[in-house]
Design an enzyme around this catalytic site. Structure first.
Site, PDB file in Angstrom:
ATOM      1  N   ASP A 203       0.841  -1.196   0.000  1.00 18.84           N
ATOM      2  CA  ASP A 203       0.000   0.000   0.000  1.00 18.84           C
ATOM      3  C   ASP A 203       0.878   1.250   0.000  1.00 18.84           C
ATOM      4  OD1 ASP A 203      -1.970   1.859   0.275  1.00 18.84           O
ATOM      5  OD2 ASP A 203      -2.808   1.059   2.142  1.00 18.84           O
TER       6      ASP A 203
ATOM      7  N   HIS B 193     -12.297  -2.237   0.074  1.00 18.68           N
ATOM      8  CA  HIS B 193     -11.527  -1.652   1.168  1.00 18.68           C
ATOM      9  C   HIS B 193     -12.334  -1.802   2.459  1.00 18.68           C
ATOM     10  CE1 HIS B 193     -10.196   2.046   3.490  1.00 18.68           C
ATOM     11  NE2 HIS B 193      -9.023   1.540   3.153  1.00 18.68           N
TER      12      HIS B 193
ATOM     13  N   GLU C 240      -1.056  -0.459  -4.133  1.00 19.91           N
ATOM     14  CA  GLU C 240      -2.326   0.192  -3.828  1.00 19.91           C
ATOM     15  C   GLU C 240      -2.157   1.704  -3.707  1.00 19.91           C
ATOM     16  OE1 GLU C 240      -5.412   0.260  -0.044  1.00 19.91           O
ATOM     17  OE2 GLU C 240      -4.456  -1.623  -0.611  1.00 19.91           O
TER      18      GLU C 240
ATOM     19  N   HIS D 292      -0.529   4.164  -0.093  1.00 23.44           N
ATOM     20  CA  HIS D 292      -1.329   5.026   0.785  1.00 23.44           C
ATOM     21  C   HIS D 292      -1.410   6.468   0.283  1.00 23.44           C
ATOM     22  CE1 HIS D 292      -2.967   5.830   4.974  1.00 23.44           C
ATOM     23  NE2 HIS D 292      -3.432   4.620   4.704  1.00 23.44           N
TER      24      HIS D 292
ATOM     25  N   GLU E 275     -10.159   3.437  -2.581  1.00 18.79           N
ATOM     26  CA  GLU E 275     -10.715   3.626  -1.239  1.00 18.79           C
ATOM     27  C   GLU E 275     -11.173   5.062  -1.007  1.00 18.79           C
ATOM     28  OE1 GLU E 275      -7.282   4.118   1.987  1.00 18.79           O
ATOM     29  OE2 GLU E 275      -6.816   2.557   0.526  1.00 18.79           O
TER      30      GLU E 275
END
Length: 384
Positions: A185, A287, A211, A187, A237
């Protein structure tokens, strides 16, 4: 006609907001409308929607309620309103399923699978020694893991920073072997140049996906990033409707979408997003670093969605320091993980029984979770 007669909201540890909706015949549905760190704001939005549009109305008209909540306001979309709609939508589907004696997925076409694979988080916000933790999770039966790639990143960071990210993934890969999938991730912490460098550097260790390589406001950069790597790209997400996802389907850069059932309009909207994704050969991996109602909603969608790939879940995640997913369930066995999978439940509605007494008890506690604000060495704000 089974009318909506009452609702209650419960803010509970560690950072969740639960919605209880009751109908005239006493049927109760549960939803989880929350933006992590903005629960008070979402609470107000839920109250506004329930008071203005839903109290006194029949509970079964879910699509019409969704359209009314979304289109009834001149200003639409965004995390707060879509999360409020999402939690209400979950509760309405829970009521409908309970009223008809069927799981939600049966009302959406029936099961396309018997179970869904889940992955387990390793490491925290600032990933460090994750190889040992990865081994423990694999020994516990998980076949897929996810970890953060980096701490905060400068817009163009040093080779040492890239090397640190590579070393962490290499250590996990060497610890668990090639039979285990590892999601990485970003983020949204990386800028486009850093995302390209990291993707190229991580590629030898075959992540399951990278991700959110860039923030969703920079999704126009995803085709360029995708051109630099063979690693599947995942995102979604922080995208809240089918209209938000339209661009990434059309540009063909994303391989896995990750809408959140508590942020992206609930069960009604995510089912539509998933069907759009199927037409573009894109997988669904909802998510869900949230609570049991959000997870139950995800599993209902996973059950009836042929392109569902894997399910995030937050058991023992680094956010859950005071309460965890199973604590709020009367029967925690509904989320038992076996061989890295969770079975599709067959109970009516969302398939879970919330321990209402425990929810009320926990709601008396002070909950004030906010994500940290990170800063670079020069004092400027960094992406968390």
């Amino acid at each position: 006609m089974n009318q909506i007669v009452d609702y209650e909201l419960f803010e509970v540890p560690p950072r969740w907001l639960f919605l209880r909706v009751e109908t005239a015949d006493g049927t109760v549905g549960w939803g989880e409308p929350v933006v992590e760190g903005r629960s008070h704001t979402v609470r107000a939005a839920v109250e506004e929607l329930m008071d203005d549009y839903l109290l006194g109305e029949p509970a079964n008209s879910i699509e019409d309620h969704w359209q009314t909540m979304y289109r009834g306001g001149f200003y639409r979309g965004g995390p707060v309103l879509m999360s409020a709609i999402a939690g209400i939508d979950q509760a309405l589907w829970d009521i409908k399923g309970k009223s008809l004696g069927a799981p939600v997925y049966e009302l959406l076409g029936g099961a396309a699978r018997d179970s869904i694979r889940v992955y387990q988080w390793i490491g925290g916000d600032r990933p460090s020694e994750v190889a040992e933790e990865a081994t423990q999770k694999v020994d516990a039966g998980f076949s897929a893991l996810k970890m953060n790639a980096t701490e905060e990143l400068e817009r163009v960071d040093t080779p040492a920073t890239v090397d640190d990210a590579v070393d962490r993934l290499r250590n996990v890969r060497e610890a668990v072997g090639d039979d285990i999938d590892i999601g990485v991730d970003f983020h949204g912490r990386a800028t486009k140049p850093m995302a390209k460098r990291l993707a190229k550097a991580l590629e030898p260790y075959d992540p399951m996906f990278i991700e959110e390589p860039v923030l969703p406001e920079h999704n126009d950069a995803l085709p360029d990033i995708a051109a630099h790597t063979t690693i599947p790209i995942a995102t979604g997400e922080r995208m809240y409707s089918r209209w938000d996802f339209k661009q990434i389907f059309e540009n063909g850069a994303v391989d896995v979408i990750q809408p959140d059932l508590s942020h992206a309009g609930g069960i009604t909207e995510v089912k539509k997003i998933a069907s759009m994704a199927e037409a573009y050969d894109v997988a669904l991996a909802p998510h869900c670093p949230l609570g049991p109602i959000a997870l139950a909603s995800c599993i209902q969608i996973d059950a009836c969605t042929p392109n569902a790939l894997i399910q995030e879940q937050s058991l023992n995640i680094h956010y859950n320091e005071t309460s965890d997913v199973l604590d709020y369930l009367e029967d925690p066995s509904v989320f038992e993980y076996e061989d890295g999978h969770v079975s599709i439940p067959d109970a009516p509605g969302l398939g879970i029984d919330i321990d209402e007494e425990y929810v009320r008890e926990q709601s008396q506690k002070t909950v004030d979770w906010h994500n940290p604000v990170w800063r670079h060495e020069d004092g400027s704000v960094a992406e968390w």
